[in-house]
Scaffold this active site. Sequence first.
Site, PDB file in Angstrom:
ATOM      1  N   GLN A   1      -5.013  -1.695   9.377  1.00 22.43           N
ATOM      2  CA  GLN A   1      -4.912  -3.036   8.791  1.00 22.43           C
ATOM      3  C   GLN A   1      -5.536  -4.079   9.723  1.00 22.43           C
ATOM      4  O   GLN A   1      -5.171  -4.154  10.899  1.00 22.43           O
ATOM      5  CB  GLN A   1      -3.428  -3.354   8.522  1.00 22.43           C
ATOM      6  CG  GLN A   1      -3.180  -4.641   7.789  1.00 22.43           C
ATOM      7  CD  GLN A   1      -3.676  -4.623   6.342  1.00 22.43           C
ATOM      8  OE1 GLN A   1      -3.503  -3.647   5.627  1.00 22.43           O
ATOM      9  NE2 GLN A   1      -4.321  -5.696   5.928  1.00 22.43           N
TER      10      GLN A   1
ATOM     11  N   LYS B   1       0.835  -1.204   0.000  1.00 20.97           N
ATOM     12  CA  LYS B   1       0.000   0.000   0.000  1.00 20.97           C
ATOM     13  C   LYS B   1       0.871   1.255   0.000  1.00 20.97           C
ATOM     14  O   LYS B   1       0.616   2.205  -0.739  1.00 20.97           O
ATOM     15  CB  LYS B   1      -0.944  -0.015   1.213  1.00 20.97           C
ATOM     16  CG  LYS B   1      -2.098  -0.992   1.011  1.00 20.97           C
ATOM     17  CD  LYS B   1      -2.889  -1.275   2.271  1.00 20.97           C
ATOM     18  CE  LYS B   1      -3.889  -2.402   1.984  1.00 20.97           C
ATOM     19  NZ  LYS B   1      -4.553  -2.919   3.176  1.00 20.97           N
TER      20      LYS B   1
ATOM     21  N   ASP C   1     -11.400   2.745   3.669  1.00 24.78           N
ATOM     22  CA  ASP C   1     -11.783   1.335   3.541  1.00 24.78           C
ATOM     23  C   ASP C   1     -13.310   1.203   3.427  1.00 24.78           C
ATOM     24  O   ASP C   1     -13.821   0.149   3.072  1.00 24.78           O
ATOM     25  CB  ASP C   1     -11.340   0.555   4.791  1.00 24.78           C
ATOM     26  CG  ASP C   1     -10.139  -0.342   4.519  1.00 24.78           C
ATOM     27  OD1 ASP C   1      -9.900  -0.653   3.341  1.00 24.78           O
ATOM     28  OD2 ASP C   1      -9.466  -0.725   5.488  1.00 24.78           O
TER      29      ASP C   1
END
Length: 280
Positions: A97, A53, A120
């Site tokens: 995460q 990422k 997200d």
Amino acid sequence: MAIRIDGKAISAQIREEIKEQTAAFVAERGYTPGLAVVIVGEDPASQVYVRNKALACEQVGFYSQVHRLPAETTQAELNALVDELNANQQIHGILVQLPLPKHLDETEVLLRIDPKKDVDAFHPYNVGKIMIGDYDFLPCTPAGVMALLERSGIDPAGKNCVVIGRSNIVGKPMAMLLLHANGTVTVCHSRTKNLAEVTREADILVVAIGRADFVGADMVKPGAVVIDVGMNRRADGKLTGDVNFAEVEPIASAITPVPGGVGPMTITMLLQNTLTAAKK
Ligand code: NAP
């Protein structure tokens, strides 16, 4: 024989577009889109995702921060970092995460992220907006599937779309996006009776269950479009999908391989969401 939907190539093309849009954005607004990624603990797969990422951010010209916290981080410490990132003007997107170590409450953390920075799209505020059809961010994997369909000229409108899997991160939002795109959507799961009968009705079949090679030719209507979200590790370490590719490719009209299908799109959609967040 099915057309192979090349997720790597489509992803590269979209990242090139994001890079150009970012350069134009920076020139016009005088600041750079910024993404903060938070990882707690040493999970090796998560470490790889986080590295990828950060690298992807660099490639398109974003500013990025990676916060690596030790496994013994407390809830209060993690919350404090989220608060700090919420207030940080250089950061437009925050991604924590998952999974987090067991002693930490994922829901509490996700609720704490400012919905405007929730790239997200896991915050209930954004989940609700997706349901209504008035959204800023889409969850990255289902958004990636929609982009693959669109760029392959496949329109779900009026088609029978069957999604296998009903997780909050893939199956449910996937069904909602296909519905918004005017598909007639059926969602299947582990309690679905006569699964193969249902899936054989699909013009577009999206599979997200997490079982290697689960969908065989007997579950697919000839000419269907088959999208394989699954990512499973075989005993020999190789990555494989939820669809038995060798069996299904000869009868489908289009199919995504694993690797090289849906996988590469997920980070690309994260970049897209971060640029959207910066524009807002
Ligand atoms: P998950 O949370 O474990 O959900 C799996 C879903 O599949 C559940 O809804 C479950 O039904 C259903 N299911 C399991 N076995 C089934 C069966 N025999 N028949 C019918 N349905 C069945 O998984 P997930 O997070 O959605 O991920 C699914 C797959 O996608 C995994 O392989 C994951 O690694 C992969 N994935 C890939 C990406 C990517 O970037 N490409 C991103 C995310 C996930 P119940 O609800 O009834 O239990």
